[in-house]
Design an enzyme around this catalytic site. Structure first.
Site, PDB file in Angstrom:
ATOM      1  N   LYS A 250       0.810  -1.229   0.000  1.00 15.42           N
ATOM      2  CA  LYS A 250       0.000   0.000   0.000  1.00 15.42           C
ATOM      3  C   LYS A 250       0.844   1.281   0.000  1.00 15.42           C
ATOM      4  O   LYS A 250       0.416   2.296  -0.533  1.00 15.42           O
ATOM      5  CB  LYS A 250      -0.960   0.002   1.193  1.00 15.42           C
ATOM      6  CG  LYS A 250      -2.109  -0.971   1.024  1.00 15.42           C
ATOM      7  CD  LYS A 250      -3.095  -0.878   2.170  1.00 15.42           C
ATOM      8  CE  LYS A 250      -4.241  -1.855   1.967  1.00 15.42           C
ATOM      9  NZ  LYS A 250      -5.214  -1.818   3.048  1.00 15.42           N
TER      10      LYS A 250
ATOM     11  N   ASP B 212     -10.056   2.708   1.730  1.00 11.21           N
ATOM     12  CA  ASP B 212     -10.189   2.062   3.048  1.00 11.21           C
ATOM     13  C   ASP B 212     -10.925   2.966   4.043  1.00 11.21           C
ATOM     14  O   ASP B 212     -11.829   2.523   4.760  1.00 11.21           O
ATOM     15  CB  ASP B 212      -8.808   1.725   3.625  1.00 11.21           C
ATOM     16  CG  ASP B 212      -8.225   0.454   3.032  1.00 11.21           C
ATOM     17  OD1 ASP B 212      -8.993  -0.395   2.550  1.00 11.21           O
ATOM     18  OD2 ASP B 212      -6.987   0.302   3.060  1.00 11.21           O
TER      19      ASP B 212
HETATM   20  P1  NAP Z   1      -0.244  -4.279  10.197  1.00  9.95           P
HETATM   21  O1  NAP Z   1       0.256  -3.074   9.480  1.00  9.95           O
HETATM   22  O2  NAP Z   1       0.486  -5.570  10.049  1.00  9.95           O
HETATM   23  O3  NAP Z   1      -0.306  -3.922  11.779  1.00  9.95           O
HETATM   24  C1  NAP Z   1      -0.662  -4.896  12.727  1.00  9.95           C
HETATM   25  C2  NAP Z   1      -0.848  -4.231  14.095  1.00  9.95           C
HETATM   26  O4  NAP Z   1      -1.290  -5.228  15.016  1.00  9.95           O
HETATM   27  C3  NAP Z   1       0.439  -3.644  14.655  1.00  9.95           C
HETATM   28  O5  NAP Z   1       0.106  -2.475  15.356  1.00  9.95           O
HETATM   29  C4  NAP Z   1       0.918  -4.742  15.607  1.00  9.95           C
HETATM   30  O6  NAP Z   1       1.647  -4.272  16.729  1.00  9.95           O
HETATM   31  C5  NAP Z   1      -0.391  -5.291  16.122  1.00  9.95           C
HETATM   32  N1  NAP Z   1      -0.205  -6.678  16.551  1.00  9.95           N
HETATM   33  C6  NAP Z   1       0.145  -7.735  15.770  1.00  9.95           C
HETATM   34  N2  NAP Z   1       0.231  -8.860  16.525  1.00  9.95           N
HETATM   35  C7  NAP Z   1      -0.064  -8.487  17.794  1.00  9.95           C
HETATM   36  C8  NAP Z   1      -0.141  -9.191  19.031  1.00  9.95           C
HETATM   37  N3  NAP Z   1       0.106 -10.503  19.113  1.00  9.95           N
HETATM   38  N4  NAP Z   1      -0.477  -8.507  20.155  1.00  9.95           N
HETATM   39  C9  NAP Z   1      -0.738  -7.169  20.078  1.00  9.95           C
HETATM   40  N5  NAP Z   1      -0.670  -6.444  18.952  1.00  9.95           N
HETATM   41  C10 NAP Z   1      -0.354  -7.101  17.824  1.00  9.95           C
HETATM   42  O7  NAP Z   1      -1.759  -4.598   9.812  1.00  9.95           O
HETATM   43  P2  NAP Z   1      -2.877  -3.591   9.272  1.00  9.95           P
HETATM   44  O8  NAP Z   1      -2.844  -3.549   7.799  1.00  9.95           O
HETATM   45  O9  NAP Z   1      -2.821  -2.325  10.054  1.00  9.95           O
HETATM   46  O10 NAP Z   1      -4.202  -4.420   9.672  1.00  9.95           O
HETATM   47  C11 NAP Z   1      -4.592  -4.569  11.017  1.00  9.95           C
HETATM   48  C12 NAP Z   1      -5.842  -5.429  11.121  1.00  9.95           C
HETATM   49  O11 NAP Z   1      -6.908  -4.816  10.404  1.00  9.95           O
HETATM   50  C13 NAP Z   1      -5.691  -6.825  10.522  1.00  9.95           C
HETATM   51  O12 NAP Z   1      -6.390  -7.705  11.340  1.00  9.95           O
HETATM   52  C14 NAP Z   1      -6.337  -6.710   9.162  1.00  9.95           C
HETATM   53  O13 NAP Z   1      -6.833  -7.933   8.702  1.00  9.95           O
HETATM   54  C15 NAP Z   1      -7.465  -5.752   9.489  1.00  9.95           C
HETATM   55  N6  NAP Z   1      -7.931  -5.003   8.295  1.00  9.95           N
HETATM   56  C16 NAP Z   1      -9.229  -5.169   7.921  1.00  9.95           C
HETATM   57  C17 NAP Z   1      -9.715  -4.482   6.822  1.00  9.95           C
HETATM   58  C18 NAP Z   1     -11.151  -4.659   6.411  1.00  9.95           C
HETATM   59  O14 NAP Z   1     -11.522  -4.280   5.286  1.00  9.95           O
HETATM   60  N7  NAP Z   1     -11.995  -5.193   7.261  1.00  9.95           N
HETATM   61  C19 NAP Z   1      -8.891  -3.618   6.082  1.00  9.95           C
HETATM   62  C20 NAP Z   1      -7.553  -3.470   6.505  1.00  9.95           C
HETATM   63  C21 NAP Z   1      -7.093  -4.178   7.621  1.00  9.95           C
HETATM   64  P3  NAP Z   1       3.243  -3.958  16.646  1.00  9.95           P
HETATM   65  O15 NAP Z   1       3.322  -2.586  16.054  1.00  9.95           O
HETATM   66  O16 NAP Z   1       3.683  -4.026  18.053  1.00  9.95           O
HETATM   67  O17 NAP Z   1       3.834  -5.010  15.770  1.00  9.95           O
END
Ligand code: NAP
Length: 281
Positions: A65, A101
């Site tokens: 992205k 988004d």
């Molecule tokens: P990302 O950039 O990989 O960020 C993941 C975040 O989750 C980071 O802040 C990470 O913390 C935290 N995290 C990961 N594992 C963890 C754990 N075990 N305990 C606590 N915190 C944890 O992902 P993203 O793109 O922002 O997406 C985040 C979520 O939103 C995902 O579940 C994704 O599937 C969902 N999402 C949904 C949609 C939709 O259309 N519904 C769209 C986009 C995203 P650290 O910084 O400490 O690593």
């Protein structure tokens, strides 16, 4: 024939082909929609492929992205502000980038009768999607934005970005029980934006008692859509909060992208129902 694709890595479990397929079928638009695994660093090869194979547009998920930005000929101002693009349309041979988004999440929230304006927003996580949603909250005049993340520095980096853009003071912190309880006590809209509770990750919250600190009318949303009710949302439901899972955001961001591909608006709510029905099946 509209030739579309979604790229990312991993990509095998992406719902995008189902969602876009159902929407374009409902709109009676002949199309193809490929799911293509493109590893980090392989965008030039993919763009070459897209050009040679007449791809009209594509959606992007992790890890592209932000990486796509230098390759684009034009970036929609809101996508530029978010620093992330999830939709590229090819217009007269030029790569044009958009981000649907944020508006997708806002549309899903509006569908259940809620909004950001004047809300005290608390977001769990500080990844790519939070960078976008936190800026959306500020643009939509949230009363405050609190970002809590396992790696506190990442929450603080987003907080600094919000302050640079002006209009809102962001509170940032870690995810200790004390910080979670404190933030929830002053929250109107809680957004769970980590993979905790997602099917197949084997990760989940160890303790959800922080949700008991939320004011009675607080809205609780989880960006995860598989399972459709995470333990986090189940606990919020048990406490009688209005809840929303990630399916609404997934569908609306896709419908907004389809409007870009088709260069026309359509009745998104009518198409939403058809897509949601197909996904449930
Ligand atoms: P990302 O950039 O990989 O960020 C993941 C975040 O989750 C980071 O802040 C990470 O913390 C935290 N995290 C990961 N594992 C963890 C754990 N075990 N305990 C606590 N915190 C944890 O992902 P993203 O793109 O922002 O997406 C985040 C979520 O939103 C995902 O579940 C994704 O599937 C969902 N999402 C949904 C949609 C939709 O259309 N519904 C769209 C986009 C995203 P650290 O910084 O400490 O690593």
């Amino acid at each position: 024939m509209l030739n579309l694709a979604v790229i990312g890595d991993p990509i095998a479990h992406s719902f995008s082909p189902v969602v876009h397929g159902a929407a374009l079928d409902a709109l009676q638009v002949p199309h193809t929609y490929q799911k293509i695994r493109v590893a980090k660093g392989e965008l030039p090869e993919f763009l070459d492929y897209a050009q040679k194979h007449g791809i009209d547009g594509f959606n992007l998920t992790m890890p592209h992205k932000t990486d796509i930005l230098p390759y684009l000929d034009w970036i929609d101002p809101s996508a530029e502000r978010f620093g992330a693009v999830n939709t590229v349309k090819v217009k007269e041979g030029k790569w044009c980038g958009y981000n649907t988004d944020a508006d997708g999440y806002a549309a899903a929230l509006a569908r259940i009768g809620h909004r950001f304006r004047d809300s005290r927003v608390v977001i769990l996580g500080a990844g790519g999607v939070v960078r976008t949603l936190a800026q959306l909250a500020v643009n939509k005049e949230a009363a405050s934005v609190t970002i809590l993340n396992r790696t506190q520095e990442k929450a603080e980096a987003i907080g600094r970005l919000l302050e640079q853009q002006g209009g809102c003071v962001a509170n940032c912190g870690g995810i200790s029980a004390e910080e979670l309880c404190h933030a929830c006590a002053s929250c109107d809209l809680l957004i769970q934006a980590t993979p905790l509770g997602m099917h197949g990750t084997g990760m989940d919250f160890a303790d959800l008692s922080f949700l008991e600190y939320l004011p009675q009318k607080a809205v609780v949303t989880d960006l995860i859509y598989n399972p459709d009710v995470t333990k986090f949302l189940a606990k919020a439901k048990e406490l009688s909060h209005p809840t929303l899972n990630g399916l609404g955001m997934l569908i609306y961001q896709a419908l907004l992208a389809d409007q870009i591909y088709l260069e026309r608006e359509f009745d998104m709510d009518a198409v939403y129902d058809k897509v949601a029905e197909k996904i449930k099946r």
